[in-house]
Scaffold this motif. Sequence first.
Motif, PDB file in Angstrom:
ATOM      1  N   THR A 182       0.864   5.420   0.589  1.00 30.34           N
ATOM      2  CA  THR A 182       0.062   6.537   1.099  1.00 30.34           C
ATOM      3  C   THR A 182       0.944   7.761   1.313  1.00 30.34           C
ATOM      4  N   VAL A 196       0.860  -1.177   0.000  1.00 33.35           N
ATOM      5  CA  VAL A 196       0.000   0.000   0.000  1.00 33.35           C
ATOM      6  C   VAL A 196       0.899   1.230   0.000  1.00 33.35           C
ATOM      7  N   CYS A 248       5.179   4.995   2.793  1.00 32.59           N
ATOM      8  CA  CYS A 248       4.594   6.273   3.211  1.00 32.59           C
ATOM      9  C   CYS A 248       5.480   7.417   2.723  1.00 32.59           C
ATOM     10  N   HIS A 290       4.026  -1.272   3.679  1.00 35.07           N
ATOM     11  CA  HIS A 290       3.484   0.088   3.603  1.00 35.07           C
ATOM     12  C   HIS A 290       4.597   1.032   3.152  1.00 35.07           C
ATOM     13  N   ARG A 325      -8.105   3.990   7.711  1.00 30.99           N
ATOM     14  CA  ARG A 325      -7.085   3.415   8.585  1.00 30.99           C
ATOM     15  C   ARG A 325      -6.763   1.963   8.231  1.00 30.99           C
ATOM     16  N   LEU A 362       8.080  -1.309   6.580  1.00 34.08           N
ATOM     17  CA  LEU A 362       7.694   0.089   6.395  1.00 34.08           C
ATOM     18  C   LEU A 362       8.797   0.825   5.646  1.00 34.08           C
ATOM     19  N   CYS A 396       0.964  11.173   4.197  1.00 34.74           N
ATOM     20  CA  CYS A 396       0.765  11.266   5.641  1.00 34.74           C
ATOM     21  C   CYS A 396       0.239  12.659   5.973  1.00 34.74           C
ATOM     22  N   GLN A 418      -4.245   9.339   2.033  1.00 33.65           N
ATOM     23  CA  GLN A 418      -3.948   8.298   3.021  1.00 33.65           C
ATOM     24  C   GLN A 418      -5.000   7.194   3.065  1.00 33.65           C
ATOM     25  N   THR A 454      -3.870   0.714   5.815  1.00 31.58           N
ATOM     26  CA  THR A 454      -2.466   0.757   6.232  1.00 31.58           C
ATOM     27  C   THR A 454      -2.173  -0.225   7.361  1.00 31.58           C
TER      28      THR A 454
END
Length: 226
Positions: free
Chosen positions: A122, A120, A156, A154, A145, A207, A124, A142, A148
């Motif tokens: 996104t 995913v 970011c 993930h 919830r 992450l 922030c 984003q 994520t």
Amino acid sequence: MTSRDVILARIRRAGAAGATGPTGAEAPIPRDYLRVHGERTPAESADLLAANLAEYRAHVHRTADDGLPALLARLLARRGTRTVLVPAGLPLYWLADAAATHVPDRAAATPYEFDAVDSVVTGCALAVAETGTLVLDGGPAQGRRRITLIPDHHVCVVRVPDQVVDSVPQALERLDPTRPLTWISGPSATSDIELDRVEGVHGPRTLDVILATTPTPPTAAPHTQP
């Protein structure tokens, strides 16, 4: 009277004594803590954020804004990502170079569908340098919830310097407390009583954080009278 009753009674008495001032009005809450620990330039704040993110075992990458599509494509390809979950408001050019199939964030999608997605990507809301924390608030870039929390990977994107603050007090001033705030410090992990670290327990196992430097707007030349 049990020990529990004694303790609770003491708490009630202490709370009642400190709740009001001498005139009976509500006593102000002292806020004499440090708002920020030291002074930093925007570049130093970004460096501190990167160091603390890495301490939490997040993978930190840096790029200029125009290099973001190529970097995202490389990260997803390196991961072997075939499907990537995309929030509705994610800027289209971010994934322009990525070969993975885009999966939209549908309200009707089940957790099992999200679990089958490889990654995913996104944006922030903010990132806190002193704690190495990313804050998501469900904004357009984003998504909700759960998108994520379920995929195992993930990515970011943090816009530097606009989305970087030094401290939690500074972050709270800029965040809307009525929004669904998610505070992320590194990949999901926990340790049992033997301190064996296990990652991916209640969120992504991996992450990747991209610090994308936004271009500085040109400064207008001063106007001079003829």
